[in-house]
Scaffold this motif. Structure first.
Motif, PDB file in Angstrom:
ATOM      1  N   PHE A 234       0.820  -1.299  -0.082  1.00  0.00           N
ATOM      2  CA  PHE A 234       0.699   0.292   0.214  1.00  0.00           C
ATOM      3  C   PHE A 234       0.566   0.857   0.266  1.00  0.00           C
ATOM      4  O   PHE A 234       1.817   1.579   1.041  1.00  0.00           O
ATOM      5  CB  PHE A 234      -0.605  -0.424   1.035  1.00  0.00           C
ATOM      6  CG  PHE A 234      -2.119  -1.101   1.442  1.00  0.00           C
ATOM      7  CD1 PHE A 234      -3.384  -0.768   0.770  1.00  0.00           C
ATOM      8  CD2 PHE A 234      -1.099  -2.306   2.011  1.00  0.00           C
ATOM      9  CE1 PHE A 234      -3.962  -1.881   0.915  1.00  0.00           C
ATOM     10  CE2 PHE A 234      -2.332  -3.475   1.905  1.00  0.00           C
ATOM     11  CZ  PHE A 234      -4.036  -3.218   1.357  1.00  0.00           C
ATOM     12  N   ASP A 235       0.756   2.335  -1.166  1.00  0.00           N
ATOM     13  CA  ASP A 235       1.653   3.192  -0.979  1.00  0.00           C
ATOM     14  C   ASP A 235       1.141   4.508  -0.575  1.00  0.00           C
ATOM     15  O   ASP A 235      -0.317   4.853  -0.401  1.00  0.00           O
ATOM     16  CB  ASP A 235       1.760   3.560  -2.988  1.00  0.00           C
ATOM     17  CG  ASP A 235       2.700   2.658  -3.378  1.00  0.00           C
ATOM     18  OD1 ASP A 235       3.552   1.959  -2.916  1.00  0.00           O
ATOM     19  OD2 ASP A 235       2.284   2.237  -4.271  1.00  0.00           O
ATOM     20  N   PHE A 236       2.121   5.909  -0.292  1.00  0.00           N
ATOM     21  CA  PHE A 236       2.113   7.046  -0.012  1.00  0.00           C
ATOM     22  C   PHE A 236       2.918   7.298  -0.797  1.00  0.00           C
ATOM     23  O   PHE A 236       4.243   7.160  -0.640  1.00  0.00           O
ATOM     24  CB  PHE A 236       2.797   7.482   1.256  1.00  0.00           C
ATOM     25  CG  PHE A 236       2.378   8.157   2.061  1.00  0.00           C
ATOM     26  CD1 PHE A 236       1.351   8.797   2.035  1.00  0.00           C
ATOM     27  CD2 PHE A 236       3.553   9.172   1.989  1.00  0.00           C
ATOM     28  CE1 PHE A 236       1.047  10.662   2.699  1.00  0.00           C
ATOM     29  CE2 PHE A 236       3.645  10.875   2.480  1.00  0.00           C
ATOM     30  CZ  PHE A 236       1.926  11.193   2.870  1.00  0.00           C
ATOM     31  N   PHE A 237       2.181   8.530  -1.503  1.00  0.00           N
ATOM     32  CA  PHE A 237       3.285   9.044  -2.618  1.00  0.00           C
ATOM     33  C   PHE A 237       2.932  11.113  -2.208  1.00  0.00           C
ATOM     34  O   PHE A 237       1.157  11.375  -2.401  1.00  0.00           O
ATOM     35  CB  PHE A 237       2.964   9.141  -3.740  1.00  0.00           C
ATOM     36  CG  PHE A 237       3.497   9.528  -4.906  1.00  0.00           C
ATOM     37  CD1 PHE A 237       4.948  10.003  -5.258  1.00  0.00           C
ATOM     38  CD2 PHE A 237       2.848  10.620  -5.968  1.00  0.00           C
ATOM     39  CE1 PHE A 237       5.365  10.161  -6.394  1.00  0.00           C
ATOM     40  CE2 PHE A 237       3.554  11.109  -7.119  1.00  0.00           C
ATOM     41  CZ  PHE A 237       4.743  10.833  -7.005  1.00  0.00           C
ATOM     42  N   ALA A 238       3.928  11.362  -2.390  1.00  0.00           N
ATOM     43  CA  ALA A 238       3.644  12.573  -1.506  1.00  0.00           C
ATOM     44  C   ALA A 238       4.684  13.692  -2.494  1.00  0.00           C
ATOM     45  O   ALA A 238       5.438  13.100  -2.618  1.00  0.00           O
ATOM     46  CB  ALA A 238       4.058  12.835  -0.139  1.00  0.00           C
TER      47      ALA A 238
END
Length: 242
Positions: A234-238
């Protein structure tokens, strides 16, 4: 159950013909995983202040998932996309999760906790970077795992660095990057343990990328893994500007 680390020499590529499967961010991005901090792509996050998420908090070497309300604040009056994500308490969590059916509030078995970039002290602390030759072993209950980096080539026969997770009988590629030479690394390991209480290893890490101003991390859960796999990502992209 402190994890052991070892360095092994690598002679030539050991992983061959890996097809590109990280060309696009998955549709899981931002729906289940958050980190606190300022971002410049706030419009990509369909979240609002006062939403309740589960945060992973640590105290005295013990870790807990507990409910916390998030705060979303606009930080640039001239640009609404600049926002800051935080929680409404003094202590900030390592990460936040939501809408994961097997993840619930309570004590979390943690066998490794690395320093994040915000915690690094140049004199005493370093992040646990995963570059060429990296290999670390984990023991969770009676299960043994190895997380390691190998050289490889993609479908175009271009050099890559491949991050592998193994448990003795099964092996899974969890991430890879183009490899330009010494000093490149796949990412940094921040946490390992059992977030979903199924007795199997879960991981949280960030990923190195070539684009200045962007940041991405991934939570790998064993209970969500597809058949034949060890974990699901599961990704977090900022974006944080240049």
């Amino acid at each position: 159950e402190t994890p052991l680390s070892r360095i092994e020499p690598i002679v030539g590529p050991k992983v061959f013909m890996v097809e590109g499967f990280w060309d696009q961010w998955g549709n899981q991005s931002n729906n289940h995983l958050l980190e606190t901090g300022e971002i410049s792509n706030g419009e990509d996050f369909k979240i609002k202040s006062d939403e309740t998420w589960l945060g992973l908090f640590g105290k005295n070497d013990e870790y807990f998932l507990r409910s916390t309300k998030i705060r979303v604040r606009q930080t640039d009056k001239s640009d609404r996309s600049w926002k800051e994500i935080s929680v409404k308490e003094k202590e900030q969590p390592l990460f936040l999760v939501k809408n994961l059916k097997n993840v619930r509030a309570g004590k979390v078995k943690t066998i490794f906790r690395g320093y994040t970039w915000n915690e690094v002290d140049e004199d005493e602390k370093e992040t646990t970077t995963m570059g060429k030759g990296f290999s670390r072993e984990f023991k969770l209950g009676e299960k043994n795992y190895t997380l390691r980096v190998e050289e490889g080539v993609n479908e175009k026969k271009e050099p890559i660095l491949v991050l592998l997770l193994e448990n003795g009988k099964d092996s899974q590629i969890v991430h890879y990057i183009d490899y330009s030479g010494e000093g490149d690394y796949v990412g940094s390991l921040f946490w390992a343990g059992d977030l979903d209480s199924d007795g199997k290893l879960d991981l949280f890490m960030d990923f190195w990328n070539y684009e200045k101003g962007s940041y991405s991390s991934g939570l790998f859960l064993s209970s969500e893994a597809e058949r034949g796999k060890l974990v699901k990502r599961f990704d977090f992209f900022a974006l944080a500007g240049c």
